[in-house]
Design an enzyme around this catalytic site. Sequence first.
Site, PDB file in Angstrom:
ATOM      1  N   ARG A   1     -40.644 -70.006 -37.528  1.00  0.00           N
ATOM      2  CA  ARG A   1     -41.117 -69.907 -36.153  1.00  0.00           C
ATOM      3  C   ARG A   1     -41.759 -68.569 -35.809  1.00  0.00           C
ATOM      4  NH1 ARG A   1     -36.022 -73.033 -33.286  1.00  0.00           N
ATOM      5  NH2 ARG A   1     -36.812 -75.072 -33.862  1.00  0.00           N
TER       6      ARG A   1
ATOM      7  N   GLY B   1     -19.150 -76.130 -26.402  1.00  0.00           N
ATOM      8  CA  GLY B   1     -18.034 -76.242 -25.460  1.00  0.00           C
ATOM      9  C   GLY B   1     -17.406 -77.624 -25.454  1.00  0.00           C
TER      10      GLY B   1
END
Lengths: 636, 249
Positions: free
Chosen positions: A330, A45
């Site tokens: 992961r 943003g």
Amino acid sequence: MVLESKIPEGPLAEKWSKHKFSLKLVNPANKRKYDIIVVGTGLAGASAAASLAELGYNVKAFTFHDSPRRAHSIAAQGGINAAKNYQNDGDSVYRLFYDTIKGGDYRAREANVHRLAEVSVNIIDQCVAQGVPFAREYGGLLANRSFGGAQVSRTFYARGQTGQQLLLGAYSALSRQVATGKVKMYTRSEMLDLVMVDGKARGIVTRNLVTGQIESHSAHAVLLCTGGYGNVFYLSTNAMYCNVTAAWRAHKKGALFANPCFTQIHPTCIPVSGDYQSKLTLMSESLRNDGRVWVPLKVGDKRKPEDIPEAERDYFLERKYPAFGNLVPRDVASRNAKYVCDEGRGVGSTGLAVYMDFADAIKRDSLKVIEARYGNLFEMYEKITGENPYNTPMKIYPAVHYTMGGLWVDYNLMTTIPGLYALGEANFSDHGANRLGASALMQGLADGYFVIPYTIGDYLAQMPYEKVSNDRAEFKDAEAKVKETINKILSIKGTRTVDELHRELGLLIWDYCGMSRTKEGLTSAREKVRALRNEFWTNVKVVGTNEEFNQTLEKALRLIDFIELGELMILDALDRNESCGGHFREEFQTPDGEALRNDQEYAYVAAWEYEQNMHAVLHKEQLKFENVTPSTRSYK
Amino acid sequence: MNLNLHIWRQPNGQSAGRMVEYNVKDISEEMSFLEMLDVLNEDLLRKGEDPVAFDHDCREGICGTCSLVINGRPHGPYTTTTCQLHMRSFKDGETVYIEPWRAKAFPLVKDLVVNRSAFDRIIQSGGYVSVNTGSARDANETPIGKEIADEAMNSATCIGCGACVAACKNASAMLFVSAKISQLAMLPQGKPERKRRAEAMVAQMDAEGFGACTNTGACAAECPKSISMSNIAMMNREYTSAKLTSDAV
């Protein structure tokens, strides 16, 4: 509904360049005639708002924080990938592309990922120019380290605070535009609905968190840069305020939600210590470069780690995956930690933890070197647990960390609603079923600095300059609906607190739609989540009024969207009869317990359309692999 | 453990506030300080009372949102953020006083929540390098010695929490402002604008109503990120030399 990905024609490496040329441009003098709303001021943003304002657009930026600098991007520790090949170790744009596609278990779009790898190099240049103090070698050049899932050193870092430094860089660029007046900043202001006019996104409804005022704002386009939905699990490494509300309200207005069941469990977090636990703390994955993960060989071995001799330890990642060892991706690291704990070999008071040991690294490289590399992380660990990791191994356990799913977007980052874009973690686009370490920061900044400034022009160039007034019925209706929802919640006056219900939701999703899922479990969980939704609407307890600073009301408004999203995650996990990336269905595994992907039937993006009472409708975007051949991931 | 809490309650900036006493029971020493307040708030909610408003978010010591004065010290007895303070630092039966940051430039929002947007306006006045997206050259074309990069990083670790202001008897923001001025003045990228930056940021700091620095060092003593007072010395040098050769901002 036909999902048009708008992937450009042509060879992979030329798609983005050609596309940039074919996109329509907005004349510099006309840019000031367009207003753009940016919701969220994290990496995606803030970088988008600053870059669009620099181009000349009028930007209105919204954050529910007291300052744009607080966004959760700030907490990313390890680093940011870029295909600079400064280390001369064989890296390239194509290799970063390949690693990301493979790491995502072949559930991401080739074209998007290649673009991401291409612009990764520009991100580092941009951040350095802003004064981001990346780690450097004595000669003054940038330092790199390797990260889980990669065999080259391409990760740039600023101690264990890379996210902080990158966010402060983007925040400084944003602040500069606020000062010029090109960005109007709205803090402590939370988006509660999207407003559409003639089928296009033309504004948002917000709640001023200090006064409770319901306001609406209009624009020519709306960008959602609102992060991920990991807090659906209640306990996650996300910050407490992170929520899915903006994305979910857009979903309910027609934006499809893609791959919601693709959630990432991070292997190295500080284990849960009690019921009061409010959040989980991540220990950077970079620790896996030097930390060796192990558990006792024998079930129920309660000796102190230092008293367990080498021969009675099981370095299970090194044993099972000799090529990658402690640096496996992961999902693989997390699942294996769960398995050894399920076997009863977990450590710590709860048995839900494994050791990460630095003794060998300290012996090899010296205490000083390890301290320079991880000093602040070790300090953080000691503050939280009261244990000193220089002397005794850390205890770690997997926790929810990132959500690969999100609003469906095309190659231009536009959702299925014209004029509504989703950037960063809020979209689904680049990480497939699993995200590689140090790639979230890269994607957030790629979308904000280098993608949206090009692609949004193509849409705006076809839009009339005329602004729509927020006095129109569409805005007033949306405001009225938001007020109605708030009043309804305040009038229930039940007996269950918001946190209680949220904890219950979190446990359900963790148990049935977490590291390992089954059809049976998911089916039963769906009913439980539906019952919880009913419980919320009949028995939630929120005190106070709307017209004040009311944190309980804020949480309640977020929770109801999490409950609906939880059900969609379950639907998505049920639909996907395969195991891939972060989505592991127990029915679909190889004899030695590895994920069994099904490319024949499931090489698609599952994009869900909202229907009343969560009868979501599935739309599929078929994924085409023209440059890489999907293979079974092997890290052995 | 059981604790006796005295907490500042104030419905909003326009009303008067006061200390209110609460007792919390069965607190685990593994809890964080904010989790202890969560327990209190759940109790208050069940009784139908208004929970205590406090700012917090990441709960891992990096976002800078949490902001409590605990027993007279910003972020409590250790140089850490409030969210990283654990109950093992307290004794059973202890009385704990909890107050908001108190400074004219940080107006109160509710209970323990204050408005720190003055910090944002100071950054907006010049806490950046003016470089538009896309105009950067290759990152390695600007070598920066490791020592300088490390020093700049030391200054850049500021989380903007405002503990320095809360700790200072003058409510001075010098540590916060100097950390940004120093970081950018040290780096080659920040040098072209260093004079303008120092003048503008100091002017904005004064306009926001922060007090002057009298070198007591309370700010650095309480800073959870160990920002050093030497930043203030550097800012003073930057500011003085900028004024002497002024670009007249």
